[in-house]
Enzyme design. Structure first.
Site, PDB file in Angstrom:
ATOM      1  N   TYR A  38       6.286   5.622   1.306  1.00  0.00           N
ATOM      2  CA  TYR A  38       5.910   4.618   0.308  1.00  0.00           C
ATOM      3  C   TYR A  38       7.124   3.801  -0.126  1.00  0.00           C
ATOM      4  CZ  TYR A  38       3.734   2.645  -3.885  1.00  0.00           C
ATOM      5  OH  TYR A  38       3.251   1.789  -4.846  1.00  0.00           O
ATOM      6  N   LYS A  85       7.736  -0.237   0.529  1.00  0.00           N
ATOM      7  CA  LYS A  85       7.870  -1.166  -0.590  1.00  0.00           C
ATOM      8  C   LYS A  85       9.225  -1.872  -0.566  1.00  0.00           C
ATOM      9  CE  LYS A  85       3.777  -0.709  -2.263  1.00  0.00           C
ATOM     10  NZ  LYS A  85       2.812  -1.822  -2.212  1.00  0.00           N
TER      11      LYS A  85
END
Length: 247
Positions: free
Chosen positions: A149, A153
């Protein structure tokens, strides 16, 4: 924010629920026409009915399906003025326990999906268009147990800057919003764990976690008439979290 996006039309991905659905409602309230793309076809259709817009059940990693949906939306609306790349997934695991399949799927959805949607929309976007990529403070801080994640990002932030630099000559502004911990159905477990809830509160200078409504002003601003000269920026809406140490 009423009327701020009057006459504008565009797409918000991952808007069947959570942050995306909340943003879609704010955009409609501001006067925009909104099309919802979401892998949850039933949820996308329901959101479209509630918003008075369009809804398509689309896996954003499927370039052909995205192209077909965007073509239909552009034909229906007549123009595309904004794209909010909000769709994303998160898998939590320690680095050494993180599965390869989950790694690849997270990269596909969170990063490649935004690339696919951006290409399809920008090919149809005129000067003055806006792209807002929903990143995360996890792309600024290295958060524990979120290797895929956080990586995606951070990639979204890099993609935002590269797009802004290249698409400026087309008159298109590209920016990112980096939410902090926002209370949604997906993060509900955080707030049911008092120890973790206290960890969040202690790391946020404003002393609370965020609500989806906290993101409305930033997103509408970046897609509205006051942001013509804002591009390549990452606006963290996090209660001040990244100004400190993280957790």
């Amino acid at each position: 924010m009423s009327g701020q996006l009057e006459g504008r039309a565009g797409i918000i991905t991952g808007a069947a629920g959570g942050i995306g659905r909340s943003l879609a409602g704010a955009f409609v309230e501001a006067g925009a026409q909104v099309a919802v793309l979401d892998v949850d076809a039933e949820g996308a259709a329901q959101a479209a009915r509630e918003l008075g817009g369009l809804g398509f059940g689309v896996d954003i990693t499927d370039a052909g399906a995205v192209e077909e949906a965007v073509a239909r939306i552009a034909s229906e609306f007549g123009h595309l003025d904004f794209l909010v790349n909000n769709a994303g997934i998160r898998h939590q695991a320690a680095f050494l326990d993180h599965g390869l399949a989950e790694w690849r799927r997270t990269l596909d959805v969170n990063l490649t999906g935004g690339f696919i949607c951006s290409q399809a929309v920008i090919r149809r976007m005129k000067p003055g268009g806006r792209v807002v990529n929903i990143a995360s403070i996890a792309g600024v801080l290295g958060l524990k147990n979120r290797i895929a994640y956080s990586t995606t990002k951070a990639g979204v932030i890099g993609m935002t800057k590269a797009m802004a630099f290249e698409l400026g000559e087309r008159g298109i502004c590209v920016n990112a919003i980096g939410p902090g911990v926002i209370e949604t159905s997906l993060t509900k477990a955080y707030f049911e764990d008092e120890a973790f809830a206290e960890l969040i509160r202690s790391n946020v200078p404003l002393g609370r976690w965020g609500q989806t409504s906290d993101l409305h002003g930033a997103a509408v601003f970046l897609c509205g008439p006051g942001a013509e000269y804002v591009s390549g920026q990452v606006l963290c809406v996090d209660g001040g979290w990244v100004s400190g140490k993280g957790y």
